[in-house]
Scaffold this motif. Structure first.
Motif, mmCIF file in Angstrom:
data_model
loop_
_atom_site.group_PDB
_atom_site.id
_atom_site.type_symbol
_atom_site.label_atom_id
_atom_site.label_comp_id
_atom_site.label_asym_id
_atom_site.label_seq_id
_atom_site.Cartn_x
_atom_site.Cartn_y
_atom_site.Cartn_z
ATOM 1 N N PHE A 277 0.840 -1.201 0.000
ATOM 2 C CA PHE A 277 0.000 0.000 0.000
ATOM 3 C C PHE A 277 0.876 1.253 0.000
ATOM 4 O O PHE A 277 0.621 2.213 -0.737
ATOM 5 C CB PHE A 277 -0.906 -0.015 1.233
ATOM 6 C CG PHE A 277 -2.002 1.011 1.209
ATOM 7 C CD1 PHE A 277 -3.276 0.675 0.782
ATOM 8 C CD2 PHE A 277 -1.769 2.318 1.622
ATOM 9 C CE1 PHE A 277 -4.299 1.617 0.759
ATOM 10 C CE2 PHE A 277 -2.776 3.270 1.603
ATOM 11 C CZ PHE A 277 -4.047 2.921 1.169
ATOM 12 N N LEU A 278 1.930 1.251 0.827
ATOM 13 C CA LEU A 278 2.851 2.388 0.886
ATOM 14 C C LEU A 278 3.507 2.625 -0.477
ATOM 15 O O LEU A 278 3.648 3.774 -0.921
ATOM 16 C CB LEU A 278 3.927 2.136 1.944
ATOM 17 C CG LEU A 278 3.503 2.269 3.410
ATOM 18 C CD1 LEU A 278 4.543 1.634 4.321
ATOM 19 C CD2 LEU A 278 3.308 3.735 3.779
ATOM 20 N N ARG A 279 3.906 1.552 -1.134
ATOM 21 C CA ARG A 279 4.538 1.686 -2.455
ATOM 22 C C ARG A 279 3.560 2.292 -3.469
ATOM 23 O O ARG A 279 3.956 3.098 -4.316
ATOM 24 C CB ARG A 279 5.039 0.323 -2.933
ATOM 25 C CG ARG A 279 6.252 -0.197 -2.163
ATOM 26 C CD ARG A 279 6.930 -1.345 -2.905
ATOM 27 N NE ARG A 279 8.175 -1.717 -2.236
ATOM 28 C CZ ARG A 279 8.339 -2.824 -1.524
ATOM 29 N NH1 ARG A 279 7.326 -3.672 -1.385
ATOM 30 N NH2 ARG A 279 9.498 -3.097 -0.951
ATOM 31 N N ARG A 280 2.296 1.905 -3.366
ATOM 32 C CA ARG A 280 1.306 2.439 -4.295
ATOM 33 C C ARG A 280 1.124 3.943 -4.093
ATOM 34 O O ARG A 280 1.106 4.721 -5.056
ATOM 35 C CB ARG A 280 -0.032 1.727 -4.108
ATOM 36 C CG ARG A 280 -1.041 2.038 -5.212
ATOM 37 C CD ARG A 280 -2.339 1.315 -4.971
ATOM 38 N NE ARG A 280 -3.158 2.025 -3.987
ATOM 39 C CZ ARG A 280 -4.104 1.461 -3.259
ATOM 40 N NH1 ARG A 280 -4.330 0.159 -3.352
ATOM 41 N NH2 ARG A 280 -4.811 2.172 -2.410
ATOM 42 N N VAL A 281 1.011 4.369 -2.833
ATOM 43 C CA VAL A 281 0.865 5.804 -2.550
ATOM 44 C C VAL A 281 2.123 6.549 -2.971
ATOM 45 O O VAL A 281 2.062 7.662 -3.505
ATOM 46 C CB VAL A 281 0.567 6.033 -1.051
ATOM 47 C CG1 VAL A 281 0.470 7.528 -0.750
ATOM 48 C CG2 VAL A 281 -0.729 5.333 -0.640
ATOM 49 N N HIS A 282 3.285 5.924 -2.764
ATOM 50 C CA HIS A 282 4.558 6.534 -3.157
ATOM 51 C C HIS A 282 4.590 6.775 -4.667
ATOM 52 O O HIS A 282 5.014 7.843 -5.133
ATOM 53 C CB HIS A 282 5.707 5.615 -2.723
ATOM 54 C CG HIS A 282 7.070 6.157 -3.004
ATOM 55 N ND1 HIS A 282 7.819 5.759 -4.095
ATOM 56 C CD2 HIS A 282 7.824 7.077 -2.342
ATOM 57 C CE1 HIS A 282 8.968 6.389 -4.087
ATOM 58 N NE2 HIS A 282 9.008 7.199 -3.039
ATOM 59 N N ARG A 283 4.129 5.800 -5.446
ATOM 60 C CA ARG A 283 4.104 5.956 -6.911
ATOM 61 C C ARG A 283 3.147 7.061 -7.333
ATOM 62 O O ARG A 283 3.404 7.794 -8.295
ATOM 63 C CB ARG A 283 3.693 4.634 -7.570
ATOM 64 C CG ARG A 283 4.761 3.549 -7.531
ATOM 65 C CD ARG A 283 4.427 2.427 -8.507
ATOM 66 N NE ARG A 283 3.158 1.799 -8.180
ATOM 67 C CZ ARG A 283 3.030 0.748 -7.376
ATOM 68 N NH1 ARG A 283 4.109 0.216 -6.806
ATOM 69 N NH2 ARG A 283 1.849 0.219 -7.135
#
Length: 286
Positions: A277-283
């Motif tokens: 989830f964090l990676r998705r928001v980061h992208r």
């Protein structure tokens, strides 16, 4: 008959005494020689198993080079902490305004569980994120903000300390904390990258994300930390609101808070799902 568990206030004084001694470059043997006591007594003073007499506290503070306001505040806090508190499950003690002593308390803990819906905890903040938070608070003068920033950046050392077991830390963050825009897009991208790295590489740190739309839970609108300390010190809950922190340290209150934290963990995404989830928001912040 066994001794009663140390009170919360005694743990705060004990934690601060240890930090002041270490900052002064003194050993427990030095402190014991100063007071004419055993090294084990100094150890007891520094974990809250026993309370320093006023004259002992004064001598230690003088030896550690503590002067002025810091000296006066700690002596006064230690004096008032010796008074008997009412025996009530709803008794609360307010952490002193000196933020450093609150950090000392954190450093004494064996494990901590943290929940916040909108704010990333200081121990996991990057420097730019922390600068944005501290710079927003008008009450902080530039010189004070710089000191607070250095203090905040040093808090993560508990995760890798070697003088005792590293802190075991469990953090539950609301999705809003990841999308708050603190400091702007670049700052948030760096902050999220740091959270991803920590959650992927540090065995003693677990980060869970509580997505928007997860429904009602016990800590809506609250920032809460549950500290566990070495025996015989009691566990405690710390509820943060603007300008003050409230301690709940009765067994009934702590047990209820811990139970509701477990329920909140169950609502949040798992560790691996949270990292994804964090990676998705980061992208999304590109």
């Amino acid at each position: 008959m066994s001794k009663p568990a140390p009170r919360t206030e005694h743990i705060q004084v004990a934690a601060t005494l240890r930090r002041l001694r270490e900052d002064a470059g003194a050993t427990r043997e030095d402190a014991a020689k100063l007071l004419g006591c055993s090294v084990s007594k100094i150890s007891d003073l520094e974990v809250g198993r026993s309370k320093p007499k006023p004259v002992e506290l004064e001598r230690l503070l003088d030896h550690y080079g503590v002067q002025g306001r810091d000296h006066e505040e700690l002596v006064e806090f230690a004096r008032t902490s010796r008074k008997r508190r009412p025996n009530s499950p709803y008794t609360a003690a307010v952490i002193p305004a000196d933020i450093r002593r609150a950090v000392d308390l954190q450093e004494q803990a064996l494990s901590s569980v943290f929940y916040s819906s909108e704010l990333i905890p200081g121990m996991l903040q990057t420097r730019p994120y922390a600068e944005a938070i501290l710079g927003w608070e008008d009450a902080n003068r530039p010189d004070e903000a710089a000191k607070l920033l250095d203090l905040r950046m040093g808090r993560a050392e508990v995760f890798t300390r070697t003088d005792r077991p590293p802190l075991s830390y469990w953090c539950i963050l609301g999705e809003a904390a990841l999308r708050s825009g603190v400091g702007g897009q670049a700052v948030m991208r760096e902050q999220l990258a740091h959270l991803i790295e920590v959650n992927s590489t540090m065995d003693n740190v677990v980060l869970q994300v509580l997505p928007l739309g997860s429904g009602v839970h016990s800590f809506l609108g609250i920032t809460l930390t549950w500290h566990r300390f070495p025996a015989p010190a009691p566990d405690m809950l710390i509820l943060d609101s603007y300008g003050r922190s409230i301690i709940r340290d009765s067994p009934a209150e702590v047990a209820r808070g811990a139970h509701h934290l477990d329920l909140t963990k169950a609502k949040a995404l798992g560790r691996d799902e949270s990292t994804t989830f964090l990676r998705r928001v980061h992208r999304e912040l590109k």
